[in-house]
Design a protein around this motif. Sequence first.
Motif, PDB file in Angstrom:
ATOM      1  N   MET A 129       0.841  -1.199   0.000  1.00 32.79           N
ATOM      2  CA  MET A 129       0.000   0.000   0.000  1.00 32.79           C
ATOM      3  C   MET A 129       0.872   1.244   0.000  1.00 32.79           C
ATOM      4  SD  MET A 129      -2.652   1.295   2.987  1.00 32.79           S
ATOM      5  CE  MET A 129      -4.100   0.384   2.433  1.00 32.79           C
ATOM      6  N   GLN A 130       0.406   2.265  -0.678  1.00 33.16           N
ATOM      7  CA  GLN A 130       0.958   3.609  -0.523  1.00 33.16           C
ATOM      8  C   GLN A 130      -0.191   4.486  -0.060  1.00 33.16           C
ATOM      9  OE1 GLN A 130       3.851   5.251  -3.191  1.00 33.16           O
ATOM     10  NE2 GLN A 130       2.843   7.252  -3.124  1.00 33.16           N
ATOM     11  N   ALA A 131       0.053   5.277   0.980  1.00 33.76           N
ATOM     12  CA  ALA A 131      -1.017   6.108   1.545  1.00 33.76           C
ATOM     13  C   ALA A 131      -0.477   7.497   1.873  1.00 33.76           C
ATOM     14  CB  ALA A 131      -1.573   5.450   2.805  1.00 33.76           C
ATOM     15  N   THR A 132      -1.353   8.475   1.734  1.00 27.89           N
ATOM     16  CA  THR A 132      -1.040   9.847   2.106  1.00 27.89           C
ATOM     17  C   THR A 132      -1.877  10.199   3.321  1.00 27.89           C
ATOM     18  OG1 THR A 132      -0.665  10.388  -0.219  1.00 27.89           O
ATOM     19  CG2 THR A 132      -0.931  12.243   1.299  1.00 27.89           C
ATOM     20  N   MET A 133      -1.209  10.728   4.346  1.00 26.74           N
ATOM     21  CA  MET A 133      -1.862  11.107   5.590  1.00 26.74           C
ATOM     22  C   MET A 133      -1.774  12.626   5.758  1.00 26.74           C
ATOM     23  SD  MET A 133      -2.804   8.233   6.799  1.00 26.74           S
ATOM     24  CE  MET A 133      -2.514   6.567   6.216  1.00 26.74           C
ATOM     25  N   MET A 134      -2.833  13.230   6.273  1.00 30.59           N
ATOM     26  CA  MET A 134      -2.886  14.674   6.478  1.00 30.59           C
ATOM     27  C   MET A 134      -2.895  14.978   7.964  1.00 30.59           C
ATOM     28  SD  MET A 134      -5.738  17.424   5.144  1.00 30.59           S
ATOM     29  CE  MET A 134      -7.063  16.780   6.135  1.00 30.59           C
ATOM     30  N   ALA A 135      -2.036  15.884   8.368  1.00 28.02           N
ATOM     31  CA  ALA A 135      -2.009  16.342   9.768  1.00 28.02           C
ATOM     32  C   ALA A 135      -3.192  17.282   9.986  1.00 28.02           C
ATOM     33  CB  ALA A 135      -0.707  17.051  10.063  1.00 28.02           C
ATOM     34  N   VAL A 136      -3.900  17.053  11.088  1.00 30.79           N
ATOM     35  CA  VAL A 136      -5.069  17.856  11.431  1.00 30.79           C
ATOM     36  C   VAL A 136      -4.900  18.367  12.840  1.00 30.79           C
ATOM     37  CG1 VAL A 136      -7.585  17.816  11.704  1.00 30.79           C
ATOM     38  CG2 VAL A 136      -6.508  16.420   9.924  1.00 30.79           C
ATOM     39  N   ALA A 137      -5.047  19.685  13.027  1.00 29.95           N
ATOM     40  CA  ALA A 137      -4.945  20.264  14.370  1.00 29.95           C
ATOM     41  C   ALA A 137      -6.145  19.843  15.193  1.00 29.95           C
ATOM     42  CB  ALA A 137      -4.872  21.782  14.286  1.00 29.95           C
ATOM     43  N   MET A 138      -5.877  19.374  16.398  1.00 30.07           N
ATOM     44  CA  MET A 138      -6.950  18.942  17.294  1.00 30.07           C
ATOM     45  C   MET A 138      -6.928  19.852  18.518  1.00 30.07           C
ATOM     46  SD  MET A 138      -8.237  16.537  15.540  1.00 30.07           S
ATOM     47  CE  MET A 138      -9.348  15.688  16.628  1.00 30.07           C
ATOM     48  N   PRO A 139      -8.119  20.233  18.992  1.00 30.73           N
ATOM     49  CA  PRO A 139      -8.178  21.122  20.173  1.00 30.73           C
ATOM     50  C   PRO A 139      -7.717  20.411  21.434  1.00 30.73           C
ATOM     51  CG  PRO A 139     -10.396  20.518  19.419  1.00 30.73           C
ATOM     52  CD  PRO A 139      -9.402  19.893  18.488  1.00 30.73           C
TER      53      PRO A 139
END
Length: 139
Positions: A129-139
Motif C-alpha cells: 500500500m501507498q497512503a497519504t496522511m494529512m495532519a489535522v490540528a486537534m483542540p
Amino acid sequence: MTPKDDTWKARCEAGFLAQGVMGTLGVRIVSLDPGRMVFEMPFAAGFTQQHGFLHAGTVTTVLDSACGFAALSLMPADREVWTVEFKANFLAPGRGGMFRFEGEVVKAGRTLSVTRGSAFADGVEISTMQATMMAVAMP
C-alpha cells in the motif's frame, strides 16, 4: 526519523486502543518505532471473502491504520492524522494463520506525509500500500 515530542508512543498506543475495529479484528501491536508500526492479526474466518482468503477490505483496513500510526508518531502532540488517499496492490491470496502489517513513513511533511505499508500472511507478502496522511490540528 525523530518524533516531535516524547509523548508519541503513548499517543499511538491510546489511539490504537480507541479504534474499535482493531479490537474487533483481533489486531495487536508488535512494535512501535518513530515512523514505523508493526501489527499482527490471527486468522479468523469471520474476516474472509467467499474463497476463504482474508478479505481485501480487512487487509486495507489494518494497513491503513499501520500507515496512519506511523505518520502520527512523527507529528506534534496537538495533531492527529487522517487518511487522504491510499492505493493497495494485492500480490497473493490472504491465506495463512498469522498476518503481519507493517507501516512506515516515506516522507514526513508538516501537512502531508507519504507512507507505505506491506501485509504478510505467514511470512509471504500479500499486499502493498501507498497512503497519504494529512495532519489535522486537534483542540
